[in-house]
Design a protein around this motif. Structure first.
Motif, PDB file in Angstrom:
ATOM      1  N   ILE A 250      -3.682  44.937  43.802  1.00 24.91           N
ATOM      2  CA  ILE A 250      -2.259  44.737  44.127  1.00 24.91           C
ATOM      3  C   ILE A 250      -1.969  45.204  45.548  1.00 24.91           C
ATOM      4  CG2 ILE A 250       0.088  45.492  43.583  1.00 24.91           C
ATOM      5  CD1 ILE A 250      -0.830  45.648  40.623  1.00 24.91           C
ATOM      6  N   VAL A 251      -2.500  46.381  45.907  1.00 22.16           N
ATOM      7  CA  VAL A 251      -2.283  46.923  47.252  1.00 22.16           C
ATOM      8  C   VAL A 251      -2.875  45.994  48.302  1.00 22.16           C
ATOM      9  CG1 VAL A 251      -2.952  48.793  48.819  1.00 22.16           C
ATOM     10  CG2 VAL A 251      -2.102  49.323  46.516  1.00 22.16           C
ATOM     11  N   ALA A 252      -4.088  45.486  48.039  1.00 16.27           N
ATOM     12  CA  ALA A 252      -4.786  44.668  49.040  1.00 16.27           C
ATOM     13  C   ALA A 252      -4.252  43.247  49.141  1.00 16.27           C
ATOM     14  CB  ALA A 252      -6.282  44.636  48.711  1.00 16.27           C
ATOM     15  N   SER A 253      -3.903  42.623  48.011  1.00 13.13           N
ATOM     16  CA  SER A 253      -3.584  41.192  47.997  1.00 13.13           C
ATOM     17  C   SER A 253      -2.100  40.859  47.966  1.00 13.13           C
ATOM     18  CB  SER A 253      -4.286  40.531  46.803  1.00 13.13           C
ATOM     19  OG  SER A 253      -5.688  40.667  46.925  1.00 13.13           O
ATOM     20  N   LYS A 254      -1.242  41.828  47.766  1.00 10.78           N
ATOM     21  CA  LYS A 254       0.219  41.652  47.845  1.00 10.78           C
ATOM     22  C   LYS A 254       0.754  40.504  46.985  1.00 10.78           C
ATOM     23  CE  LYS A 254       0.175  43.215  52.663  1.00 10.78           C
ATOM     24  NZ  LYS A 254       0.604  42.920  54.048  1.00 10.78           N
ATOM     25  N   PRO A 255       0.443  40.453  45.707  1.00  7.09           N
ATOM     26  CA  PRO A 255       1.008  39.383  44.874  1.00  7.09           C
ATOM     27  C   PRO A 255       2.528  39.504  44.776  1.00  7.09           C
ATOM     28  CG  PRO A 255       0.011  41.069  43.501  1.00  7.09           C
ATOM     29  CD  PRO A 255      -0.357  41.405  44.910  1.00  7.09           C
ATOM     30  N   LEU A 256       3.202  38.369  44.684  1.00  7.10           N
ATOM     31  CA  LEU A 256       4.660  38.348  44.568  1.00  7.10           C
ATOM     32  C   LEU A 256       5.124  38.050  43.146  1.00  7.10           C
ATOM     33  CD1 LEU A 256       5.570  36.348  47.807  1.00  7.10           C
ATOM     34  CD2 LEU A 256       5.627  38.831  47.467  1.00  7.10           C
ATOM     35  N   PHE A 257       4.330  37.272  42.406  1.00  4.10           N
ATOM     36  CA  PHE A 257       4.718  36.858  41.059  1.00  4.10           C
ATOM     37  C   PHE A 257       3.542  37.056  40.107  1.00  4.10           C
ATOM     38  CE2 PHE A 257       6.547  34.054  44.321  1.00  4.10           C
ATOM     39  CZ  PHE A 257       7.879  34.427  44.232  1.00  4.10           C
ATOM     40  N   LEU A 258       3.849  37.277  38.844  1.00  4.10           N
ATOM     41  CA  LEU A 258       2.788  37.518  37.875  1.00  4.10           C
ATOM     42  C   LEU A 258       2.059  36.224  37.505  1.00  4.10           C
ATOM     43  CD1 LEU A 258       1.223  39.322  35.974  1.00  4.10           C
ATOM     44  CD2 LEU A 258       3.093  39.129  34.310  1.00  4.10           C
ATOM     45  N   SER A 259       2.801  35.160  37.231  1.00  4.11           N
ATOM     46  CA  SER A 259       2.199  33.883  36.820  1.00  4.11           C
ATOM     47  C   SER A 259       2.920  32.728  37.494  1.00  4.11           C
ATOM     48  CB  SER A 259       2.276  33.726  35.296  1.00  4.11           C
ATOM     49  OG  SER A 259       3.624  33.760  34.856  1.00  4.11           O
ATOM     50  N   LYS A 260       2.302  31.533  37.441  1.00  2.33           N
ATOM     51  CA  LYS A 260       2.881  30.362  38.119  1.00  2.33           C
ATOM     52  C   LYS A 260       4.250  29.994  37.556  1.00  2.33           C
ATOM     53  CE  LYS A 260      -0.628  27.489  37.656  1.00  2.33           C
ATOM     54  NZ  LYS A 260      -1.447  26.253  37.846  1.00  2.33           N
ATOM     55  N   ASP A 261       4.420  30.139  36.240  1.00  6.80           N
ATOM     56  CA  ASP A 261       5.703  29.746  35.647  1.00  6.80           C
ATOM     57  C   ASP A 261       6.834  30.709  36.008  1.00  6.80           C
ATOM     58  OD1 ASP A 261       4.135  31.515  33.975  1.00  6.80           O
ATOM     59  OD2 ASP A 261       5.774  31.377  32.530  1.00  6.80           O
ATOM     60  N   LEU A 262       6.492  31.837  36.623  1.00  4.65           N
ATOM     61  CA  LEU A 262       7.528  32.787  37.027  1.00  4.65           C
ATOM     62  C   LEU A 262       7.897  32.660  38.503  1.00  4.65           C
ATOM     63  CD1 LEU A 262       6.365  35.976  35.091  1.00  4.65           C
ATOM     64  CD2 LEU A 262       8.311  34.499  34.576  1.00  4.65           C
ATOM     65  N   VAL A 263       7.285  31.720  39.204  1.00  6.09           N
ATOM     66  CA  VAL A 263       7.691  31.451  40.580  1.00  6.09           C
ATOM     67  C   VAL A 263       9.043  30.741  40.538  1.00  6.09           C
ATOM     68  CG1 VAL A 263       7.127  30.268  42.733  1.00  6.09           C
ATOM     69  CG2 VAL A 263       5.291  31.239  41.323  1.00  6.09           C
ATOM     70  N   PRO A 264      10.074  31.271  41.165  1.00 12.52           N
ATOM     71  CA  PRO A 264      11.396  30.636  41.127  1.00 12.52           C
ATOM     72  C   PRO A 264      11.343  29.203  41.642  1.00 12.52           C
ATOM     73  CG  PRO A 264      11.552  32.840  42.051  1.00 12.52           C
ATOM     74  CD  PRO A 264      10.099  32.530  41.944  1.00 12.52           C
ATOM     75  N   SER A 265      12.111  28.321  41.013  1.00 14.54           N
ATOM     76  CA  SER A 265      12.102  26.907  41.398  1.00 14.54           C
ATOM     77  C   SER A 265      12.535  26.719  42.848  1.00 14.54           C
ATOM     78  CB  SER A 265      13.027  26.105  40.471  1.00 14.54           C
ATOM     79  OG  SER A 265      14.350  26.634  40.504  1.00 14.54           O
ATOM     80  N   GLU A 266      13.455  27.580  43.322  1.00 17.03           N
ATOM     81  CA  GLU A 266      13.903  27.456  44.712  1.00 17.03           C
ATOM     82  C   GLU A 266      12.762  27.736  45.678  1.00 17.03           C
ATOM     83  OE1 GLU A 266      15.533  30.297  42.825  1.00 17.03           O
ATOM     84  OE2 GLU A 266      16.304  28.568  41.726  1.00 17.03           O
ATOM     85  N   ALA A 267      11.977  28.786  45.363  1.00 18.35           N
ATOM     86  CA  ALA A 267      10.843  29.130  46.231  1.00 18.35           C
ATOM     87  C   ALA A 267       9.798  28.016  46.214  1.00 18.35           C
ATOM     88  CB  ALA A 267      10.213  30.447  45.776  1.00 18.35           C
ATOM     89  N   LEU A 268       9.586  27.434  45.039  1.00 20.58           N
ATOM     90  CA  LEU A 268       8.593  26.374  44.901  1.00 20.58           C
ATOM     91  C   LEU A 268       9.018  25.124  45.667  1.00 20.58           C
ATOM     92  CD1 LEU A 268       5.911  25.711  43.599  1.00 20.58           C
ATOM     93  CD2 LEU A 268       7.153  24.922  41.573  1.00 20.58           C
ATOM     94  N   GLU A 269      10.289  24.736  45.543  1.00 21.38           N
ATOM     95  CA  GLU A 269      10.780  23.555  46.241  1.00 21.38           C
ATOM     96  C   GLU A 269      10.783  23.751  47.749  1.00 21.38           C
ATOM     97  OE1 GLU A 269      11.402  20.525  45.112  1.00 21.38           O
ATOM     98  OE2 GLU A 269      10.602  21.332  43.233  1.00 21.38           O
ATOM     99  N   ASN A 270      11.112  24.951  48.181  1.00 15.95           N
ATOM    100  CA  ASN A 270      11.103  25.242  49.612  1.00 15.95           C
ATOM    101  C   ASN A 270       9.683  25.115  50.169  1.00 15.95           C
ATOM    102  OD1 ASN A 270      12.389  26.413  52.103  1.00 15.95           O
ATOM    103  ND2 ASN A 270      10.891  28.033  51.701  1.00 15.95           N
TER     104      ASN A 270
END
Length: 363
Positions: A250-270
């Motif tokens: 987590i420290v090294a790779s800086k993930p923002l979301f746990l899984s693909k289905d939790l990526v907000p639709s706004e972020a995905l469309e952008n």
């Protein structure tokens, strides 16, 4: 040999003209310390303090009250209690007639003023402090202005303990007062910026990792996650063994979301719009552009989604594969319940996630 009256009078006149003299000369030309109290000036001018030869002797106000050895001892004690500069300590003791408790209170009052001035300056350095048990982990961020102060023993003590029992604290009863006092001691803006807590919701472990750690419990970057097993009888040793390197990931790779289905639709469309524009500039046919966008979206997920990222300890597998292997080892489904990453001076979320499955990100 006595001084003549003609020599004595200019000295008296000089004393009348000034509230105090930085240095004056007395018997046999010995240099004498300054007098700060106006009331003593009047005594000298009226001849109430005379040397054996009739020459005014300039003495400190405290010299008739506290011996030199006692003065040094009180200065030392107050310095140890407050860590204030020696000039400030001595001044406070003199003003308070060498009453150490009153002088300590006076320094605290001055410290509050100093801290309020310090608070106007930017504090982006500092340390994180992490405390955890089997069920919960808590991380706080304490900021200061320079890395030098972040290495200070008192600053680290406050950050690590959020404790008010350090011998140099003045008996304050709140964390806010303790922070104000430390700010005055170190001469910098010190502030408690934020805190984050994470608890496991079912059978499992809380794992953590601190990067750039000067001592246990302190660091500049923290990674925390929960690993939870479906079977409540699963031994936790294997989960903890895998959890620690995942916290490092987590420290090294800086993930923002746990899984693909939790990526907000706004972020995905952008992201999709950006990739379409980039692909369109290649001049390739539309069908090829669509494939390019989908391919780059997969790379986007690998960059920001925890489960899709390549494991830092073995980039031949992703985090999802690590969990699958762990589940087979313990004989029960194992999942990441939640996680967060916090870094000194990093961006701050306005509020925690409301979903137990959503990653809490504070990078």
């Amino acid at each position: 040999m006595a001084f003549s009256r003609s020599v004595k009078r200019p000295i008296e006149c000089l004393l009348k003209q000034h509230s105090y003299s930085s240095w004056a000369y007395g018997y046999h030309g010995h240099q004498l310390p300054e007098v700060r109290d106006k009331s003593y000036r009047s005594l000298f001018c009226h001849g109430d303090f005379q040397g054996s030869y009739g020459v005014p002797i300039l003495v400190r106000r405290f010299s008739v009250e506290v011996s030199a050895s006692e003065q040094m001892n009180l200065i030392k004690q107050l310095r140890e209690r407050t860590s204030a500069p020696i000039k400030a300590v001595k001044s406070a003791l003199v003003d308070c007639k060498w009453d150490i408790e009153a002088a300590q209170k006076d320094l605290r009052k001055r410290g509050i003023v100093l801290a309020s001035k310090n608070a106007l300056r930017t504090a982006t350095e500092g340390l994180l402090a992490l405390v955890q048990d089997e069920k919960k982990a808590v991380v706080i961020e304490l900021n200061c202005e320079t890395d030098f102060v972040a290495r200070n023993e008192i600053f680290r003590y406050l950050d690590m303990k959020i404790s008010l029992d350090h011998p140099k604290f003045n008996g304050v009863t709140t964390v806010k007062s303790a922070i104000t006092e430390v700010s005055a001691m170190v001469g910098e803006n010190v502030k408690l910026r934020r805190g984050w807590a994470l608890s496991r919701s079912s059978h499992g472990v809380v794992s953590s990792y601190l990067h750039t750690s000067p001592q246990p419990g302190l660091g500049r970057i923290a990674g925390v996650l929960t690993l939870e097993a479906e079977d409540p009888n699963v031994a936790l040793d294997a989960l903890q063994r895998v959890g620690s390197p995942l916290a490092m990931h987590i420290v090294a790779s800086k993930p923002l979301f746990l899984s693909k289905d939790l990526v907000p639709s706004e972020a995905l469309e952008n992201e999709r719009d950006i990739l379409k524009t980039q692909a369109a500039n290649s001049g390739k046919p539309q069908a090829a552009i669509e494939k390019m966008v989908e391919g780059r979206l997969k790379k986007y997920f690998e960059d920001v989604v925890f489960l899709e990222q390549k494991f830092v300890m073995n980039d031949n597998i992703n985090i999802k594969s690590v969990l699958n292997d762990l589940s087979k080892e313990v004989g029960s489904s194992v999942k990441i319940g939640n996680f967060f990453r916090m870094e000194v001076g990093g961006a701050q979320r306005s509020e925690p996630s409301t979903s137990p499955e959503t990653a809490a990100q504070a990078a």
